[in-house]
Design an enzyme around this catalytic site. Structure first.
Site, PDB file in Angstrom:
ATOM      1  N   GLU A 123       8.504  20.382 114.285  1.00 53.42           N
ATOM      2  CA  GLU A 123       7.800  20.837 115.487  1.00 53.42           C
ATOM      3  C   GLU A 123       6.534  21.605 115.135  1.00 53.42           C
ATOM      4  O   GLU A 123       5.580  21.648 115.930  1.00 53.42           O
ATOM      5  CB  GLU A 123       8.719  21.708 116.349  1.00 53.42           C
ATOM      6  CG  GLU A 123       9.917  20.958 116.925  1.00 53.42           C
ATOM      7  CD  GLU A 123      11.133  20.914 115.988  1.00 53.42           C
ATOM      8  OE1 GLU A 123      10.959  21.113 114.758  1.00 53.42           O
ATOM      9  OE2 GLU A 123      12.239  20.685 116.487  1.00 53.42           O
ATOM     10  N   CYS A 182      15.570  23.842 116.653  1.00 48.56           N
ATOM     11  CA  CYS A 182      16.044  25.192 116.339  1.00 48.56           C
ATOM     12  C   CYS A 182      15.414  26.195 117.311  1.00 48.56           C
ATOM     13  O   CYS A 182      14.473  25.877 118.045  1.00 48.56           O
ATOM     14  CB  CYS A 182      15.711  25.546 114.885  1.00 48.56           C
ATOM     15  SG  CYS A 182      13.980  25.930 114.576  1.00 48.56           S
ATOM     16  N   CYS A 195      11.680  26.772 117.082  1.00 47.37           N
ATOM     17  CA  CYS A 195      10.893  25.637 117.545  1.00 47.37           C
ATOM     18  C   CYS A 195      10.967  25.461 119.058  1.00 47.37           C
ATOM     19  O   CYS A 195      10.046  24.918 119.665  1.00 47.37           O
ATOM     20  CB  CYS A 195      11.296  24.382 116.791  1.00 47.37           C
ATOM     21  SG  CYS A 195      10.739  24.487 115.073  1.00 47.37           S
TER      22      CYS A 195
HETATM   23  N1  THU Z   1      14.326  21.309 111.013  1.00 51.10           N
HETATM   24  C1  THU Z   1      13.290  20.857 111.775  1.00 51.10           C
HETATM   25  O1  THU Z   1      12.340  20.266 111.263  1.00 51.10           O
HETATM   26  N2  THU Z   1      13.339  21.111 113.111  1.00 51.10           N
HETATM   27  C2  THU Z   1      14.378  21.694 113.757  1.00 51.10           C
HETATM   28  O2  THU Z   1      14.298  21.952 114.945  1.00 51.10           O
HETATM   29  C3  THU Z   1      15.613  21.997 113.014  1.00 51.10           C
HETATM   30  C4  THU Z   1      15.461  22.027 111.545  1.00 51.10           C
HETATM   31  C5  THU Z   1      14.257  21.092 109.566  1.00 51.10           C
HETATM   32  C6  THU Z   1      14.015  22.327 108.749  1.00 51.10           C
HETATM   33  C7  THU Z   1      14.536  21.916 107.399  1.00 51.10           C
HETATM   34  O3  THU Z   1      13.506  21.233 106.696  1.00 51.10           O
HETATM   35  C8  THU Z   1      15.653  20.936 107.725  1.00 51.10           C
HETATM   36  O4  THU Z   1      15.472  20.558 109.078  1.00 51.10           O
HETATM   37  C9  THU Z   1      17.058  21.505 107.549  1.00 51.10           C
HETATM   38  O5  THU Z   1      17.203  22.683 108.254  1.00 51.10           O
END
Ligand code: THU
Length: 128
Positions: A57, A88, A91
């Site tokens: 994001e 998450c 984000c």
């Molecule tokens: N991750 C994202 O890119 N976006 C999210 O909303 C959740 C987590 C990524 C971060 C990390 O590189 C991987 O997922 C594992 O947490």
């Protein structure tokens, strides 16, 4: 505005294939429809200093600004299998800033408003 969810999903899945995630081995892709009709996307980019990794994001909102700004209308975030992924907490805040309460996020239960994904959000309005 008509929302082509299949198109957004496809773009998110393509973006996921560009992920740089050698540490978590958890590639993420995200794509969005912007209010002027264009599409943008992003993927997660990790770092040897683990805590500095960028979520997908982050790339998305950077792409939003770089390509002319605007408001996010509809967003799809996917995992390695192309399944819908719930962003998450951090984000959700990023998406709220650029899409607001009405922005739609695709989930396994269908499209959900940002106001439901991040209730009682702190946002730009609180700084006025
Ligand atoms: N991750 C994202 O890119 N976006 C999210 O909303 C959740 C987590 C990524 C971060 C990390 O590189 C991987 O997922 C594992 O947490």
């Amino acid at each position: 505005m008509n929302i082509n969810w299949n198109e957004i999903h496809e773009l998110a899945t393509v973006a996921m294939t560009r992920s740089y995630s050698p540490y978590s081995h958890f590639p993420v892709g995200v794509a969005a429809l912007v209010d002027d009709g264009r599409y943008i996307s992003g993927c997660n980019v990790e770092n040897a200093s683990y805590g500095l990794g960028l979520c997908a994001e982050c790339g998305l909102v950077s792409e939003l600004a770089r390509t002319g700004g605007g408001r996010l209308i509809a967003v799809v975030c996917v995992d390695a299998d192309g399944n819908f992924l719930a962003p998450c907490g951090r984000c959700r805040q990023l998406l709220f800033e650029h899409g607001g309460a009405e922005m739609l996020l695709m989930t396994a239960d269908g499209p959900e408003k940002m106001s439901d994904m991040l209730p009682w959000a702190f946002g730009p309005e609180n700084l006025k």
